[in-house]
Design an enzyme around this catalytic site. Structure first.
Site, PDB file in Angstrom:
ATOM      1  N   CYS A   1      23.326  12.864   8.713  1.00 13.10           N
ATOM      2  CA  CYS A   1      22.737  13.601   7.810  1.00 13.10           C
ATOM      3  C   CYS A   1      21.817  12.816   6.712  1.00 13.10           C
ATOM      4  O   CYS A   1      22.135  11.568   6.404  1.00 13.10           O
ATOM      5  CB  CYS A   1      23.996  14.300   6.699  1.00 13.10           C
ATOM      6  SG  CYS A   1      23.321  14.787   5.269  1.00 13.10           S
TER       7      CYS A   1
ATOM      8  N   CYS B   1     -16.948 -18.697 -25.303  1.00 14.04           N
ATOM      9  CA  CYS B   1     -16.989 -17.163 -25.392  1.00 14.04           C
ATOM     10  C   CYS B   1     -15.396 -16.746 -25.669  1.00 14.04           C
ATOM     11  O   CYS B   1     -15.188 -15.503 -25.574  1.00 14.04           O
ATOM     12  CB  CYS B   1     -17.725 -16.465 -24.419  1.00 14.04           C
ATOM     13  SG  CYS B   1     -16.735 -16.309 -22.857  1.00 14.04           S
TER      14      CYS B   1
ATOM     15  N   CYS C   1      -3.353 -20.939  -7.588  1.00 15.14           N
ATOM     16  CA  CYS C   1      -4.347 -20.117  -6.964  1.00 15.14           C
ATOM     17  C   CYS C   1      -4.128 -19.461  -5.874  1.00 15.14           C
ATOM     18  O   CYS C   1      -4.488 -18.231  -5.715  1.00 15.14           O
ATOM     19  CB  CYS C   1      -5.626 -20.733  -6.716  1.00 15.14           C
ATOM     20  SG  CYS C   1      -6.423 -21.355  -8.615  1.00 15.14           S
TER      21      CYS C   1
ATOM     22  N   HIS D   1      -3.965 -17.592 -14.811  1.00 12.83           N
ATOM     23  CA  HIS D   1      -2.759 -17.060 -13.987  1.00 12.83           C
ATOM     24  C   HIS D   1      -1.914 -17.978 -13.981  1.00 12.83           C
ATOM     25  O   HIS D   1      -0.975 -18.249 -13.230  1.00 12.83           O
ATOM     26  CB  HIS D   1      -3.263 -16.546 -12.862  1.00 12.83           C
ATOM     27  CG  HIS D   1      -3.954 -17.478 -11.930  1.00 12.83           C
ATOM     28  ND1 HIS D   1      -3.280 -18.700 -11.650  1.00 12.83           N
ATOM     29  CD2 HIS D   1      -4.952 -17.642 -11.600  1.00 12.83           C
ATOM     30  CE1 HIS D   1      -4.102 -19.530 -10.905  1.00 12.83           C
ATOM     31  NE2 HIS D   1      -5.350 -18.820 -10.730  1.00 12.83           N
TER      32      HIS D   1
ATOM     33  N   CYS E   1      24.194  19.641   2.471  1.00 12.05           N
ATOM     34  CA  CYS E   1      24.970  18.545   2.220  1.00 12.05           C
ATOM     35  C   CYS E   1      25.826  18.419   0.889  1.00 12.05           C
ATOM     36  O   CYS E   1      25.033  18.514  -0.024  1.00 12.05           O
ATOM     37  CB  CYS E   1      24.268  17.148   2.490  1.00 12.05           C
ATOM     38  SG  CYS E   1      25.348  15.757   2.013  1.00 12.05           S
TER      39      CYS E   1
ATOM     40  N   CYS F   1     -57.579 -18.229   1.109  1.00 10.86           N
ATOM     41  CA  CYS F   1     -58.425 -17.024   0.702  1.00 10.86           C
ATOM     42  C   CYS F   1     -59.816 -16.922   1.172  1.00 10.86           C
ATOM     43  O   CYS F   1     -60.635 -16.162   1.178  1.00 10.86           O
ATOM     44  CB  CYS F   1     -58.580 -16.954  -0.880  1.00 10.86           C
ATOM     45  SG  CYS F   1     -59.147 -18.179  -1.560  1.00 10.86           S
TER      46      CYS F   1
ATOM     47  N   CYS G   1      14.728  19.844   7.276  1.00 13.87           N
ATOM     48  CA  CYS G   1      16.297  19.785   8.048  1.00 13.87           C
ATOM     49  C   CYS G   1      16.849  18.600   7.931  1.00 13.87           C
ATOM     50  O   CYS G   1      16.342  17.571   8.234  1.00 13.87           O
ATOM     51  CB  CYS G   1      16.332  20.201   9.628  1.00 13.87           C
ATOM     52  SG  CYS G   1      17.844  20.339  10.172  1.00 13.87           S
TER      53      CYS G   1
ATOM     54  N   CYS H   1      21.783   2.142  15.059  1.00 10.68           N
ATOM     55  CA  CYS H   1      21.109   1.202  15.764  1.00 10.68           C
ATOM     56  C   CYS H   1      19.873   0.627  14.894  1.00 10.68           C
ATOM     57  O   CYS H   1      19.165  -0.360  15.525  1.00 10.68           O
ATOM     58  CB  CYS H   1      20.556   1.702  17.055  1.00 10.68           C
ATOM     59  SG  CYS H   1      19.145   2.933  16.681  1.00 10.68           S
TER      60      CYS H   1
ATOM     61  N   CYS I   1      18.307   4.405  11.414  1.00 10.05           N
ATOM     62  CA  CYS I   1      19.577   4.963  11.834  1.00 10.05           C
ATOM     63  C   CYS I   1      20.693   4.063  11.559  1.00 10.05           C
ATOM     64  O   CYS I   1      20.813   2.751  11.625  1.00 10.05           O
ATOM     65  CB  CYS I   1      19.303   4.833  13.210  1.00 10.05           C
ATOM     66  SG  CYS I   1      20.635   5.244  14.319  1.00 10.05           S
TER      67      CYS I   1
HETATM   68 ZN   LIG Z   1      -6.957 -19.892  -9.988  1.00  2.63          ZN
HETATM   69 ZN   LIG Z   2      25.249  15.167   4.242  1.00  2.00          ZN
HETATM   70 ZN   LIG Z   3      19.932   4.907  16.328  1.00  2.00          ZN
HETATM   71 ZN   LIG Z   4     -17.848 -17.599 -21.384  1.00  2.00          ZN
HETATM   72 ZN   LIG Z   5     -57.558 -19.655  -2.150  1.00  2.27          ZN
END
Ligand SMILES: [Zn+2]
Ligand SMILES: [Zn+2]
Ligand SMILES: [Zn+2]
Ligand SMILES: [Zn+2]
Ligand SMILES: [Zn+2]
Ligand SMILES: [Zn+2]
Lengths: 152, 602
Positions: B325, B254, B272, B267, B342, B139, B312, B302, B299
């Site tokens: 289908c 608590c 963990c 858990h 169908c 200061c 459709c 394949c 499919c």
């Molecule tokens: Zn844990």
């Molecule tokens: Zn069908």
């Molecule tokens: Zn295919």
């Molecule tokens: Zn606690």
């Molecule tokens: Zn000072």
């Protein structure tokens, strides 16, 4: 807190015996919290011959909170944001590293030192930092070009 | 400080139940714990006859924790002969690893002190002073009557500035253990004696609170109870590396029951890591699974996955041009003239196709099987509160209707609590079972699960009976409650014991991939897995966590992931990539969108 007393003392000292390449004055005589700093690019850097206008703002909690430093003159540098703010934030300028007994003179010397020795690992401009690390020649070229264009 | 990292790094290390091969250096931590144990921490741990799934722990309140710190500071003071305020800084710096600190101090006293933010000067006591000709560097005030203070480093400032500085650190920045001297470039840590001398009682209290936070965070054996606004911490000796074998459920004053390993709600019996994987899987899969189940079919020729995007029913496979289908999965040509309508669900070609469809979906269905049961018990657990309130009401009305006393209707409360607890356990048995490969132990596990579930459901049924009947059911309900609790203890005990002998539970791993890819011969699969993957261990037949089971990706899992990708690709190409259906099968297990993308599954 005697923040005004401290600020006046620092201002007097800085005006009477300014550090190399740095001149300071108040931006407005009635407000001791806003400073206008002219910083000359160090000889060893691509910013050489440039004169950069740097704004130094002191928070009202100064010196318990650090000053903020921003480049009003556009500068191509990894640690200065390439926007209209031109802000710089690292080292002692960070709130958690700042000590209330640190001085503005040290802040300005630190900022000028950063012009010669950028810190690409703490960069705010990642692209410039990459270039600084991988293509130093090109970085210096652009930095020189910007200096010529904006700071001369 | 290798052992400092023990806690963090151990999470992903060690040959846990997923077969992850440990590469971490745990011996350091272990040595250290042994040495530490030599110092009696006066741990009067709760001792009673433990069941296999119970762990020892004790509950601490903030004054207990503070006493613990003081006790340790005093012990080390006696050994090192340094002032207590300095020893406290030293211990915090070394995260309370006493033996290691003492050793380091004995070997390099100066360096250790310097690193901790202490000088080698221990002279003098903390007091404020007036110094003629003094000017405060902060200061810039001067005056012979200015009260000043300096720590042993000698950086002197006026008391007002010192106070302001400390207040800002503690109140605004929440800092306590690492507050440095305000001197420019000085790294000396502010000790508690200096602090007590300078700041208000209120700030001193806040400072101690913050220190206690750091203390609990630094100690592997301590954890805050995660219940909201709970102020207690738990002291439990279960190490992070033990978590693959032990599920350390603890109970706070608590009444909150939580896992000491991961701080989630109890858990048991699932470990963990499995819980984490399961929760991640549920998150990743819920949408994928539902969407696939509702919107795609394979499919029948394949096996490529086909998405139905119009109304459709006449589907043509883009890959093999098979026409079928959508409704009945049968050949479209067999539909004759009943176009777009169908009505032939019973025809043979359709039935066969549907069973093939079912098979290829088994992986998804398997997940849904476990998930639905898990979610069901979770849902019931969420209704616990309602249930409890309902119980209370029932108890009151039972009292008035039957003339039973309050004590006599307590059985409903007991039953309701048992129900809640059993459901919680059951829920996790389903997550657990999902990851188990089939073997004898799994069958025992599932038998235990079934027994508990049946007991729980029948108790639950009795519980829902009208109030008038409840009094008559008292004996039955009491019996059922006791039976439920007994089944739960058996399930948890059996599982805990098997978990301790880790290898017995064979967790699905490479086997899963082989099954998914329909590799018929395991020999073939193994030799392939071995030749392709470095994460595959032929002895345990396990791979490090599979991407779709471990969920998230990090820098750490990236190489494992890359390795597994090559394993999957290798197996695919080995099987011949003729049938793109193989890929679509992977899709069903591949919950991660990234894996799907990387396997070129559209
Ligand atoms: Zn844990
Ligand atoms: Zn069908
Ligand atoms: Zn295919
Ligand atoms: Zn606690
Ligand atoms: Zn000072
Ligand atoms: Zn100092």
């Amino acid at each position: 807190m005697g923040s005004i007393k401290r600020i006046s003392k620092e201002l007097t000292e800085l005006t009477e015996s300014p550090p190399e390449g740095i001149t300071v004055e108040l931006a407005d005589e009635s407000n001791v919290y806003e400073w206008k700093v002219i910083m000359e690019g160090p000889e060893s850097s691509p910013y050489y011959n440039g004169k950069f206008l740097v704004k130094l703002s002191l928070p009202t909690e100064y010196p318990f909170k650090p000053p903020t430093v921003s480049f009003a003159t556009k500068i191509y540098h990894p640690n200065v944001t390439n926007d209209e703010k031109g802000s710089m934030c690292l080292g002692m300028l960070r709130a958690d590293e700042w000590k209330p007994s640190s001085k503005i003179a040290a802040v300005l010397q630190f900022a000028r030192q950063l012009l010669s020795e950028p810190m690409p690992d703490d960069a705010v401009e990642g692209r410039i930092a990459e270039q600084y690390k991988n293509d130093r020649g090109r970085y210096e070229e652009v930095a020189r070009e910007w200096t010529r264009k904006h700071a001369c | 400080m290798d052992s400092d990292d023990d806690f963090m790094s151990d999470v992903s290390s060690q040959d846990d139940f997923l077969g992850t091969q440990g590469s971490e250096d745990e011996s350091l931590g272990e040595d250290f714990d042994d040495l530490d144990a030599g110092f009696s921490d006066d741990k009067d741990l709760i001792k009673h006859k433990k069941k296999p799934y119970e762990v020892e722990f004790k509950v601490l309140d903030p004054p207990d924790i503070e006493r613990e710190q003081v006790g340790q500071v005093n012990e080390v003071c006696a050994v090192l002969g340094l002032p207590p305020e300095s020893v406290a800084i030293l211990l915090r710096f070394g995260r309370w690893k006493k033996e290691k600190l003492i050793e380091s101090y004995m070997e390099h006293p100066e360096e250790t002190l310097e690193e901790a933010g202490l000088g080698s000067n221990f002279e003098g006591t903390a007091k404020t002073e007036r110094v003629p000709g003094f000017m405060c560097d902060i200061c810039c005030e001067d005056g012979d009557d200015l009260e000043t203070y300096a720590m042993r480093c000698g950086h002197r400032f006026c008391v007002d500035c010192y106070r302001h500085y400390l207040g800002q650190k503690i109140k605004e920045e929440g800092e306590a253990a690492r507050i440095q001297c305000p001197g420019d470039g000085c790294n000396r840590i502010v000790d508690y004696k200096s602090l007590d001398l300078l700041v208000t009682k209120e700030l001193q209290g806040r400072y101690r609170e913050l220190l206690t936070r750091t203390y609990v965070d630094d100690k592997e054996n301590l954890k805050w109870c995660p219940a909201p606004n709970c102020q207690y911490a738990i002291d439990c000796g279960v190490k992070n590396r033990d978590l693959r074998r032990i599920v350390p459920t603890v109970r706070c004053f608590c009444k909150h029951e939580f896992c000491f390993g991961c701080s989630l709600n109890d858990h048991q019996p699932a470990p963990c890591k499995l819980v984490k994987m399961w929760l991640q899987k549920c998150e990743d899969d819920s949408e994928t699974a539902n969407w696939i189940s509702a919107n795609t079919k394979e499919c029948t020729k394949c096996n490529s996955t086909i998405e139905k995007n119009g109304g459709c029913n006449h589907m043509t496979c883009r890959k093999c041009k098979y026409e079928f289908c959508w409704m009945c999965m049968g050949l479209w040509s067999e539909h004759g003239t009943s176009w777009y309508n169908c009505n032939r669900y019973e025809e043979k070609s359709g039935a066969d196709a549907r069973s093939a469809q079912a098979k290829s979906r088994s992986s998804l269905e398997r997940y849904l099987h476990y998930y639905n049961r898990y979610a069901n018990h979770e849902q019931s657990a969420k209704l616990d509160k309602d249930l409890y309130l309902k119980t209370e009401k029932k108890m009151t009305s039972l009292q008035s209707q039957s003339g039973l006393s309050w004590i006599e209707v307590q059985f409903l409360d007991t039953a309701s609590q048992a129900l809640q607890q059993c459901r919680q356990t059951l829920k996790w048995t389903y997550a657990f079972a999902f990851y188990l490969a089939r073997n004898n132990l799994t069958e025992i596990f599932e038998d235990n699960q079934k027994d508990l579930e049946m007991a729980v459901e029948s108790l639950s049924e009795m519980f829902e009976k009208p109030v008038a009947e409840l009094a008559e059911l008292k004996v039955d309900i009491l019996d059922k409650t006791a039976y439920c609790n007994k089944r739960r203890v058996i399930l948890l005990s059996d599982t805990a014991e098997n978990l301790k002998n880790a290898t017995t539970f064979c967790v699905r791993g490479v086997l899963e991939i082989l099954r998914i890819l329909h590799v018929s011969s395991f020999d073939e699969g193994f030799s392939f897995a071995q030749s392709i993957s470095t994460t595959f261990d032929p002895l345990t037949m396990k791979c490090k966590g599979f991407p779709w089971e471990t969920g998230g990706h990090s820098a750490e899992t990236e190489p494992i992931y890359a390795d597994q990708m090559s394993l999957v690709r290798g197996l695919q190409s080995h099987r011949g990539s003729a049938c793109p259906g193989q890929k679509s099968r992977v899709l069903f297990s591949a919950s991660s969108p990234r894996l799907k993308r990387d396997l070129n599954l559209s």
